[in-house]
Scaffold this motif. Structure first.
Motif, PDB file in Angstrom:
ATOM      1  N   SER A  87      -5.168  -3.967   7.257  1.00  0.00           N
ATOM      2  CA  SER A  87      -5.118  -3.018   6.147  1.00  0.00           C
ATOM      3  C   SER A  87      -6.380  -2.183   6.145  1.00  0.00           C
ATOM      4  O   SER A  87      -7.421  -2.578   6.696  1.00  0.00           O
ATOM      5  N   THR A 118      -3.215   1.765   0.294  1.00  0.00           N
ATOM      6  CA  THR A 118      -2.720   2.382  -0.931  1.00  0.00           C
ATOM      7  C   THR A 118      -3.634   3.537  -1.299  1.00  0.00           C
ATOM      8  O   THR A 118      -4.842   3.523  -1.002  1.00  0.00           O
ATOM      9  N   THR A 142       5.889   5.792   4.045  1.00  0.00           N
ATOM     10  CA  THR A 142       5.856   5.040   2.801  1.00  0.00           C
ATOM     11  C   THR A 142       5.959   3.560   3.141  1.00  0.00           C
ATOM     12  O   THR A 142       6.367   3.173   4.235  1.00  0.00           O
ATOM     13  N   SER A 143       5.567   2.711   2.190  1.00  0.00           N
ATOM     14  CA  SER A 143       5.433   1.285   2.471  1.00  0.00           C
ATOM     15  C   SER A 143       6.719   0.699   3.046  1.00  0.00           C
ATOM     16  O   SER A 143       7.832   0.999   2.587  1.00  0.00           O
ATOM     17  N   GLY A 171       0.175   5.874  -4.231  1.00  0.00           N
ATOM     18  CA  GLY A 171       1.221   4.934  -3.850  1.00  0.00           C
ATOM     19  C   GLY A 171       0.828   4.115  -2.647  1.00  0.00           C
ATOM     20  O   GLY A 171      -0.304   4.204  -2.143  1.00  0.00           O
ATOM     21  N   ALA A 172       1.776   3.304  -2.167  1.00  0.00           N
ATOM     22  CA  ALA A 172       1.537   2.410  -1.038  1.00  0.00           C
ATOM     23  C   ALA A 172       2.124   3.027   0.235  1.00  0.00           C
ATOM     24  O   ALA A 172       3.221   3.586   0.216  1.00  0.00           O
ATOM     25  N   TYR A 173       1.379   2.890   1.352  1.00  0.00           N
ATOM     26  CA  TYR A 173       1.767   3.512   2.625  1.00  0.00           C
ATOM     27  C   TYR A 173       1.500   2.555   3.774  1.00  0.00           C
ATOM     28  O   TYR A 173       0.789   1.548   3.622  1.00  0.00           O
ATOM     29  N   PRO A 209      -3.406  -3.476  -2.227  1.00  0.00           N
ATOM     30  CA  PRO A 209      -2.639  -3.714  -3.447  1.00  0.00           C
ATOM     31  C   PRO A 209      -3.339  -4.710  -4.347  1.00  0.00           C
ATOM     32  O   PRO A 209      -3.856  -5.734  -3.902  1.00  0.00           O
TER      33      PRO A 209
END
Length: 223
Positions: A87, A118, A142-143, A171-173, A209
């Motif tokens: 990450s 994120t 996108t996630s 947002g999360a990716y 996250p």
């Protein structure tokens, strides 16, 4: 005196003519079996008209084919487990890796590395692979690799190494780093964030996250 002469004998009758030769008899042809009697011709009576045969039942129509066939909905794909390399936690972070013999989960036929991150607030983020030993391709999804939102391949500054500038909402990716076509090898990735965007507000750093908050401590009862 001379002896008297005997009278002359009468002439012999002529012999009967020979009968003409009998003609040769022709051979008798063999006897053929009698031919069977032909069936009598049936003449329909004018008082009883001919009855036509009953009509055959109609063929049931075939079910309609979907048209066009290419628009038929395919069965839903089975969910696949996503293997991430790591990450990205903050702006200015640099990660290094080697995609040789890495798993292929999306993109080109080469193996890739996937990093989750994120975005705390909307802004512009730069993913720079200059200095890599690999002809890099960088993509942002996108996630869960649900939808590709940006991709970079080659750059003016670094040639075959990609520099991707992406404007992302909060947002999360997932970030995918891979080689062009079947290229695999080492890479260096630096993540840069712009401090300002259109309205001049500051954007937040990249973050993992957030963990769920701990449960509240039970209230102490006083006697």
């Amino acid at each position: 005196s001379p002896l008297p002469s005997s009278p002359p004998s009468p002439p012999s009758p002529p012999s009967p003519p020979l009968a003409p030769p009998s003609p040769l008899r022709s051979p008798v042809p063999p006897m053929l079996p009698p031919s069977p009697p032909s069936s009598p011709l049936v003449v329909p009576s004018p008082s009883s008209p001919a009855v036509p045969p009953p009509p055959s039942p109609p063929t049931p129509p075939s079910p309609p084919m979907p048209w066009p066939p290419s628009l038929a909905s395919p069965p839903p794909a089975a969910p696949q487990r996503l293997f991430r390399t790591g990450s990205i936690r903050s702006c200015g972070e640099t990660v290094r890796g080697d995609t040789t013999k890495a798993a292929r989960q999306t993109g080109t036929p080469a193996g890739e590395h996937i990093y989750a991150f994120t975005v705390a607030a909307a802004g512009t983020i730069v993913f720079d692979t200059c200095g890599s030993g690999l002809d890099t391709v960088v993509s942002v999804f996108t996630s869960g690799l649900a939808k590709k939102v940006a991709q970079g391949d080659d750059s003016i500054a670094c040639g075959k190494q990609a520099i991707l500038t992406a404007s992302l909402d909060a947002g999360a990716y997932d970030l995918v780093v891979e080689g062009y076509y079947k290229s695999e090898g080492t890479y260096t990735l630096t993540v840069g964030c712009s401090n300002l965007y259109s309205d001049g507000a500051r954007i937040g750093p990249l973050s993992s996250p957030a963990a769920p908050p701990p449960p509240p401590a039970p209230a102490r009862r006083w006697r």
